[in-house]
Design a protein around this motif. Structure first.
Motif, PDB file in Angstrom:
ATOM      1  N   GLN A  48       0.812  -1.213   0.000  1.00 28.41           N
ATOM      2  CA  GLN A  48       0.000   0.000   0.000  1.00 28.41           C
ATOM      3  C   GLN A  48       0.851   1.270   0.000  1.00 28.41           C
ATOM      4  N   ILE A  49       2.158   1.102  -0.055  1.00 23.35           N
ATOM      5  CA  ILE A  49       3.054   2.256  -0.026  1.00 23.35           C
ATOM      6  C   ILE A  49       3.415   2.657  -1.450  1.00 23.35           C
ATOM      7  N   LEU A  50       2.803   3.742  -1.874  1.00 19.93           N
ATOM      8  CA  LEU A  50       3.081   4.371  -3.164  1.00 19.93           C
ATOM      9  C   LEU A  50       2.384   5.718  -3.140  1.00 19.93           C
ATOM     10  N   CYS A  51       3.088   6.769  -3.501  1.00 19.47           N
ATOM     11  CA  CYS A  51       2.515   8.103  -3.420  1.00 19.47           C
ATOM     12  C   CYS A  51       2.943   8.920  -4.637  1.00 19.47           C
ATOM     13  N   ASP A  52       1.959   9.572  -5.245  1.00 16.40           N
ATOM     14  CA  ASP A  52       2.241  10.473  -6.366  1.00 16.40           C
ATOM     15  C   ASP A  52       2.632  11.863  -5.883  1.00 16.40           C
ATOM     16  N   GLY A  53       2.473  12.113  -4.610  1.00 11.66           N
ATOM     17  CA  GLY A  53       2.706  13.450  -4.068  1.00 11.66           C
ATOM     18  C   GLY A  53       1.417  14.245  -4.112  1.00 11.66           C
ATOM     19  N   CYS A  54       1.185  15.041  -3.094  1.00  9.44           N
ATOM     20  CA  CYS A  54      -0.114  15.707  -2.985  1.00  9.44           C
ATOM     21  C   CYS A  54      -0.272  16.875  -3.942  1.00  9.44           C
ATOM     22  N   ARG A  55       0.762  17.203  -4.698  1.00 11.13           N
ATOM     23  CA  ARG A  55       0.642  18.265  -5.683  1.00 11.13           C
ATOM     24  C   ARG A  55       0.131  17.738  -7.023  1.00 11.13           C
ATOM     25  N   ALA A  56       0.110  16.422  -7.169  1.00 10.96           N
ATOM     26  CA  ALA A  56      -0.356  15.810  -8.411  1.00 10.96           C
ATOM     27  C   ALA A  56      -1.879  15.933  -8.517  1.00 10.96           C
ATOM     28  N   GLU A  57      -2.364  15.902  -9.739  1.00 11.16           N
ATOM     29  CA  GLU A  57      -3.811  15.877  -9.968  1.00 11.16           C
ATOM     30  C   GLU A  57      -4.322  14.464  -9.690  1.00 11.16           C
ATOM     31  N   ASP A  58      -5.385  14.350  -8.909  1.00 12.05           N
ATOM     32  CA  ASP A  58      -5.984  13.059  -8.583  1.00 12.05           C
ATOM     33  C   ASP A  58      -4.918  12.027  -8.167  1.00 12.05           C
ATOM     34  N   PRO A  59      -4.122  12.365  -7.142  1.00 12.29           N
ATOM     35  CA  PRO A  59      -2.982  11.525  -6.775  1.00 12.29           C
ATOM     36  C   PRO A  59      -3.352  10.273  -5.997  1.00 12.29           C
TER      37      PRO A  59
END
Length: 139
Positions: A48-59
């Motif tokens: 479950q560890i994967l992150c687009d970063g909160c600045r991404a659109e629909d992350p």
């Protein structure tokens, strides 16, 4: 990679969960799951560890219930440093200060562990530094 500052002041580019870092090093998932548990007391399953970063659109986010991101977006700011309510409860819950982590841990934290598991999230100093030139540094 250029520095990428999240809405709450974390450094996405330094975070092992950030998608480009996971793509380059899939083993980061287990390493981070163990490190977060060791220093912060919570465990997220590696898958479950994967992150687009909160600045991404629909992350895709590790913390899907983060109260900071929607607040900053709603107010139209880059990050919490711009807020007149800087240091609000939502943000205070997310402040990471190395000395406090080390005190809770109750021992010496190796530099390599600080670099991997704590430094990416040491947001209070980052946000305070952004606010300082404006005369708005928080207590």
């Amino acid at each position: 990679m250029e520095p990428i500052l999240s809405r709450c002041g974390y450094r996405c580019d330094l975070c092992l969960a950030y998608k480009p870092n996971i793509d380059a090093h899939p083993e980061n998932r287990q390493i981070l799951s163990d490190g977060w548990f060791k220093y912060f007391g919570f465990r997220i399953p590696p898958d479950q560890i994967l992150c687009d970063g909160c600045r991404a659109e629909d992350p895709r986010l590790v913390d899907k219930n983060c109260p900071v991101r929607p607040c900053v977006i709603e107010r139209g700011w880059e990050n919490c440093a711009a807020c007149d309510e800087y240091g609000c409860e939502k943000l205070r819950e997310r402040f990471v200060v190395f000395e406090e982590v080390q005190q809770r841990f109750g021992g010496v934290i190796p530099a390599s562990d600080r670099h991997a598991f704590i430094h990416p999230y040491e947001n209070k100093r980052r946000l305070d530094a952004i606010r300082a030139p404006r005369g708005g540094e928080a207590e």
